[in-house]
Design a protein around this motif. Sequence first.
Motif, PDB file in Angstrom:
ATOM      1  N   GLY A  80       0.784  -1.227   0.000  1.00  0.00           N
ATOM      2  CA  GLY A  80       0.000   0.000   0.000  1.00  0.00           C
ATOM      3  C   GLY A  80       0.818   1.280   0.000  1.00  0.00           C
ATOM      4  N   TYR A  81       2.137   1.172  -0.037  1.00  0.00           N
ATOM      5  CA  TYR A  81       2.998   2.368  -0.112  1.00  0.00           C
ATOM      6  C   TYR A  81       2.929   2.896  -1.546  1.00  0.00           C
ATOM      7  N   THR A  82       2.846   4.237  -1.691  1.00  0.00           N
ATOM      8  CA  THR A  82       2.599   4.759  -3.039  1.00  0.00           C
ATOM      9  C   THR A  82       3.720   5.669  -3.544  1.00  0.00           C
ATOM     10  N   HIS A  83       4.920   5.554  -2.957  1.00  0.00           N
ATOM     11  CA  HIS A  83       6.019   6.415  -3.386  1.00  0.00           C
ATOM     12  C   HIS A  83       7.232   5.596  -3.833  1.00  0.00           C
ATOM     13  N   SER A  84       8.192   6.305  -4.441  1.00  0.00           N
ATOM     14  CA  SER A  84       9.345   5.632  -5.053  1.00  0.00           C
ATOM     15  C   SER A  84      10.563   5.583  -4.150  1.00  0.00           C
ATOM     16  N   CYS A  85      10.474   6.252  -3.007  1.00  0.00           N
ATOM     17  CA  CYS A  85      11.578   6.211  -2.042  1.00  0.00           C
ATOM     18  C   CYS A  85      11.023   6.569  -0.670  1.00  0.00           C
ATOM     19  N   CYS A  86      11.858   6.477   0.343  1.00  0.00           N
ATOM     20  CA  CYS A  86      11.506   6.973   1.674  1.00  0.00           C
ATOM     21  C   CYS A  86      12.418   8.157   1.978  1.00  0.00           C
ATOM     22  N   THR A  87      11.857   9.188   2.614  1.00  0.00           N
ATOM     23  CA  THR A  87      12.621  10.382   2.963  1.00  0.00           C
ATOM     24  C   THR A  87      12.414  10.648   4.446  1.00  0.00           C
ATOM     25  N   SER A  88      13.429  10.369   5.247  1.00  0.00           N
ATOM     26  CA  SER A  88      13.285  10.400   6.705  1.00  0.00           C
ATOM     27  C   SER A  88      14.110  11.548   7.285  1.00  0.00           C
ATOM     28  N   ILE A  89      13.389  12.570   7.751  1.00  0.00           N
ATOM     29  CA  ILE A  89      14.021  13.821   8.184  1.00  0.00           C
ATOM     30  C   ILE A  89      14.192  13.853   9.707  1.00  0.00           C
ATOM     31  N   ASN A  90      15.382  14.247  10.156  1.00  0.00           N
ATOM     32  CA  ASN A  90      15.671  14.529  11.582  1.00  0.00           C
ATOM     33  C   ASN A  90      15.283  13.398  12.525  1.00  0.00           C
ATOM     34  N   HIS A  91      14.183  13.542  13.304  1.00  0.00           N
ATOM     35  CA  HIS A  91      13.861  12.504  14.287  1.00  0.00           C
ATOM     36  C   HIS A  91      13.088  11.338  13.674  1.00  0.00           C
ATOM     37  N   VAL A  92      12.890  11.350  12.356  1.00  0.00           N
ATOM     38  CA  VAL A  92      12.281  10.181  11.693  1.00  0.00           C
ATOM     39  C   VAL A  92      13.349   9.101  11.531  1.00  0.00           C
ATOM     40  N   ILE A  93      13.050   7.913  12.048  1.00  0.00           N
ATOM     41  CA  ILE A  93      13.998   6.788  12.017  1.00  0.00           C
ATOM     42  C   ILE A  93      14.078   6.210  10.606  1.00  0.00           C
ATOM     43  N   CYS A  94      12.897   5.944  10.014  1.00  0.00           N
ATOM     44  CA  CYS A  94      12.840   5.352   8.671  1.00  0.00           C
ATOM     45  C   CYS A  94      11.410   5.434   8.143  1.00  0.00           C
ATOM     46  N   HIS A  95      11.240   5.125   6.845  1.00  0.00           N
ATOM     47  CA  HIS A  95       9.926   5.059   6.192  1.00  0.00           C
ATOM     48  C   HIS A  95       9.177   6.386   6.204  1.00  0.00           C
ATOM     49  N   GLY A  96       9.926   7.509   6.219  1.00  0.00           N
ATOM     50  CA  GLY A  96       9.291   8.819   6.037  1.00  0.00           C
ATOM     51  C   GLY A  96       8.691   8.896   4.637  1.00  0.00           C
ATOM     52  N   ILE A  97       7.472   9.433   4.539  1.00  0.00           N
ATOM     53  CA  ILE A  97       6.747   9.465   3.265  1.00  0.00           C
ATOM     54  C   ILE A  97       6.988  10.807   2.566  1.00  0.00           C
ATOM     55  N   PRO A  98       7.433  10.779   1.304  1.00  0.00           N
ATOM     56  CA  PRO A  98       7.627  12.035   0.577  1.00  0.00           C
ATOM     57  C   PRO A  98       6.336  12.859   0.540  1.00  0.00           C
ATOM     58  N   SER A  99       6.490  14.189   0.673  1.00  0.00           N
ATOM     59  CA  SER A  99       5.323  15.075   0.712  1.00  0.00           C
ATOM     60  C   SER A  99       5.735  16.461   0.208  1.00  0.00           C
ATOM     61  N   ASP A 100       4.799  17.405   0.302  1.00  0.00           N
ATOM     62  CA  ASP A 100       5.096  18.773  -0.129  1.00  0.00           C
ATOM     63  C   ASP A 100       6.003  19.515   0.846  1.00  0.00           C
ATOM     64  N   LYS A 101       6.255  18.893   1.973  1.00  0.00           N
ATOM     65  CA  LYS A 101       7.096  19.513   2.998  1.00  0.00           C
ATOM     66  C   LYS A 101       8.496  19.802   2.445  1.00  0.00           C
ATOM     67  N   LYS A 102       8.925  21.044   2.628  1.00  0.00           N
ATOM     68  CA  LYS A 102      10.236  21.430   2.093  1.00  0.00           C
ATOM     69  C   LYS A 102      11.353  21.208   3.112  1.00  0.00           C
ATOM     70  N   LEU A 103      12.504  20.806   2.613  1.00  0.00           N
ATOM     71  CA  LEU A 103      13.677  20.655   3.487  1.00  0.00           C
ATOM     72  C   LEU A 103      14.146  22.031   3.932  1.00  0.00           C
ATOM     73  N   ARG A 104      14.601  22.079   5.195  1.00  0.00           N
ATOM     74  CA  ARG A 104      15.043  23.358   5.762  1.00  0.00           C
ATOM     75  C   ARG A 104      16.515  23.315   6.122  1.00  0.00           C
ATOM     76  N   ASP A 105      17.120  24.500   6.086  1.00  0.00           N
ATOM     77  CA  ASP A 105      18.521  24.621   6.475  1.00  0.00           C
ATOM     78  C   ASP A 105      18.746  23.964   7.838  1.00  0.00           C
ATOM     79  N   GLY A 106      19.723  23.081   7.938  1.00  0.00           N
ATOM     80  CA  GLY A 106      20.037  22.426   9.215  1.00  0.00           C
ATOM     81  C   GLY A 106      19.434  21.040   9.363  1.00  0.00           C
ATOM     82  N   ASP A 107      18.533  20.663   8.438  1.00  0.00           N
ATOM     83  CA  ASP A 107      17.949  19.311   8.495  1.00  0.00           C
ATOM     84  C   ASP A 107      18.997  18.258   8.108  1.00  0.00           C
ATOM     85  N   ILE A 108      18.806  17.051   8.665  1.00  0.00           N
ATOM     86  CA  ILE A 108      19.484  15.879   8.099  1.00  0.00           C
ATOM     87  C   ILE A 108      18.376  14.974   7.550  1.00  0.00           C
TER      88      ILE A 108
END
Length: 275
Positions: A80-108
């Motif tokens: 049921g996952y509908t994306h081509s990769c996982c994008t896990s920002i900062n305190h996200v361990i894994c399986h972050g879902i790509p979205s309209d959220k923009k990356l910010r200066d200082g993020d990992i």
Amino acid sequence: MNQYAVVTADEAFQSRDGVIKLHGADGFAGMRAAGRLAAEILDELTKHVVPGVSTAEIDDIVREMTLKGGAVPATLGYRGYTHSCCTSINHVICHGIPSDKKLRDGDIVNVDVTPMLDGWHGDTSRMFLVGDVPVKARRLVDVTYECLMLGIEAAKPGNRIGDIGHAIQTHAEGHRYGVVREFCGHGLGRLFHDAPEIVHAGRPGTGPLLKPGMIFTIEPMINIGKPHGKVLEDGWTAVTRDRSLSAQFEHSIGITEDGCEIFTASPKGLHKPPY
Ligand code: MF3
Ligand code: CO
Ligand code: CO
């Protein structure tokens, strides 16, 4: 008792309920090609992962490069996952879902890709630093990369799976970091997730023996704080319970006669940031 089965490429798509597959030269060739494409996709991303870019835009690039490379993203439609990769920002361990959220200066951010090429899965992820990243976060990223490589050094015939976890755990805990236990590395090949499980913490000399022909991922997730995670309401996004930063790197490898082959090594030498 763990069982092993020598498999041909034709047999490698079968699920065998915990039996560990021993692949031949054709499996290694398939994984080499899939792994190389996966690594090339991450290499390409180094110039796109910058402040202001959305994770959906990253997902678009991953999908387009995967298809252009003659592969399909194994995550598209996976459980049921509908994306081509996982994008896990900062305190996200894994399986972050790509979205309209923009990356910010200082993020990992970790980007995890899995092109399936001619039926074989190349599964790999790297951390990216977004703009100016505080030293505390950069140190976590460095140590997590070291954890992956120490795990890979322990991946050789005669050692056991517990030796991989032990190498990772010893290094991470030496830095007072927490090793995530809820998610593991995994066998892969023509299946995306197969036996054995590769836990990233363990005792030396325990677990299944490593044998030439085994193909699996090592993908340690390391937290600045406690090891514990939880999955958000969306059913995918895993975050640290204490909201501490988390990092991850992943390679797909195959056990050889005298060590292992890394299928997902960066052709451009872009193994870890700064890129
Ligand atoms: N690539 C992940 C792994 O390393 C799995 C992602 S499954 C998804 O095993 F559905 F969340 F994308
Ligand atoms: Co994986
Ligand atoms: Co992955």
